[in-house]
Design a protein around this motif. Structure first.
Motif, PDB file in Angstrom:
ATOM      1  N   LEU A 103       0.858  -1.188   0.000  1.00  0.00           N
ATOM      2  CA  LEU A 103       0.000   0.000   0.000  1.00  0.00           C
ATOM      3  C   LEU A 103       0.894   1.238   0.000  1.00  0.00           C
ATOM      4  CD1 LEU A 103      -2.844   1.284   0.321  1.00  0.00           C
ATOM      5  CD2 LEU A 103      -2.564   1.005   2.794  1.00  0.00           C
TER       6      LEU A 103
ATOM      7  N   GLY B 234      -5.085   5.264   3.749  1.00  0.00           N
ATOM      8  CA  GLY B 234      -4.707   3.856   3.681  1.00  0.00           C
ATOM      9  C   GLY B 234      -4.789   3.177   5.037  1.00  0.00           C
TER      10      GLY B 234
ATOM     11  N   THR C 133       3.200  -1.067   4.029  1.00  0.00           N
ATOM     12  CA  THR C 133       3.116   0.286   3.482  1.00  0.00           C
ATOM     13  C   THR C 133       4.444   0.690   2.857  1.00  0.00           C
ATOM     14  OG1 THR C 133       3.683   1.249   5.631  1.00  0.00           O
ATOM     15  CG2 THR C 133       1.350   0.976   5.121  1.00  0.00           C
TER      16      THR C 133
END
Length: 330
Positions: free
Chosen positions: A158, A171, A184
């Motif tokens: 992400l 997110g 992430t």
């Protein structure tokens, strides 16, 4: 009294009056040089797009060039710190989004106080966000996305525009609401993050429509799974909201404001406000903002008082969310 004495007294009296009149003349001449509009994020990113839309019409209104300067780093906190330290003369101003409200909770050591170190010029616009994936991502709709992400949570990446960026918060809320922890990948700005998404280097990105609308409408470089606001976008009505697809209450939109250093004279901030209002009523700006699926705030919100109220309430709101999530930067 001789003529020489009269002449001398007249010159002395005139000289004594000069300091009283000189500052008035100088103040009335503002601005007499270019103004720098500082952007906390990289060129090509969502906030930069907004800044460059406003710079030309604001410059026309002020009679001076407005130069956009990208001062990136530290999750968007270097730019406001720079503006907070700048001379309070109106020649260095800041445009920032809701990151001004999230910074106090995100950073243990912040070199500026968003609520105390600035004069407020006014709100600008509200920007919805969209959840995207790379074009070749296995899922083709939101339900397939949920199934795939939950089954492959250790493999799904992400992207975000950096610690503290709105894309990170969006997110984070998405991952929390579906009950998974995703890998992430922070970038130095939304532009690089979107470029890598389109290039297939990362899987997902939640970002502002000022950045994503053009590539969504292009239809060949990304997949879109939903809008982060409770209502669909007028410019892209076929895209469902995340709320209507099962993430009840999911509501993230990005607001923007313009600031000047604390102590900037009231007549200068008033001129900046007039220029901002003129820019937001410019036909080309209105058309461009609509094209990017964003909304100019009503003119009664393009005021210092409205921005101050919004920043105060948003600081309290996001402070609770961030602290509850345990996310914090150094």
């Amino acid at each position: 009294m001789t003529s020489k004495i009269k002449t001398w007294l007249g010159m002395a009296f005139g000289a004594a009056l000069l300091p009283l009149h000189a500052p008035v003349a100088a103040q009335a001449a503002w601005p007499d040089k270019p103004i720098t509009l500082v952007v906390p994020y990289s060129a090509g990113g969502p906030t930069d797009v907004v800044a460059r839309m406003l710079a030309i019409p604001m410059g026309k209104s002020l009679g001076q060039t407005v130069i956009v300067e990208n001062t990136v780093g530290a999750g968007g906190t270097i730019a406001p710190a720079r503006v907070a330290r700048a001379a309070p003369n109106g020649y260095t101003i800041l445009i920032h989004h809701m990151g001004m409200a999230t910074a106090p909770a995100l950073y243990k050591k912040l070199s500026f106080d968003p609520l105390k170190d600035f004069e407020y010029i006014g709100q600008v616009l509200d920007v919805p966000m969209t959840l995207l994936s790379r074009k070749d991502f296995p899922a083709n709709n939101f339900q397939e996305l949920l199934t795939y992400v939950k089954a492959n949570k250790d493999k799904v990446s992400l992207a975000n525009a950096g610690i503290g960026a709105v894309s990170q918060l969006c997110g984070l809320l998405f991952a929390n609401q579906i009950g998974v922890n995703l890998t992430t990948v922070p970038y130095k700005g939304a532009g690089p993050a979107l470029n890598d998404l389109m290039g297939g280097q990362v899987d997902l990105l939640c970002d502002q429509t000022t950045q994503t609308a053009p590539v969504i409408k292009d239809g060949t470089r990304v997949k879109v799974f939903g809008v982060t606001t409770p209502t669909r976008l007028a410019s892209m009505p076929s895209i469902p909201t995340l709320d209507e697809q099962g993430l009840k209450g999911f509501d993230v939109k990005v607001w923007h404001g313009v600031y000047a250093p604390k102590g900037t004279p009231p007549d200068v901030t008033a001129k900046l406000n007039v220029a901002l209002r003129a820019a937001l009523q410019d036909d080309a700006v209105k058309a461009r903002i609509a094209e990017l699926s964003s909304e100019i705030v009503p003119m009664d919100k393009v005021t210092p008082e409205s921005l101050r109220t919004l920043l105060t309430s948003e600081t309290a709101k996001w402070g609770k969310v961030i602290k509850a999530s345990g996310v914090q930067a150094e």
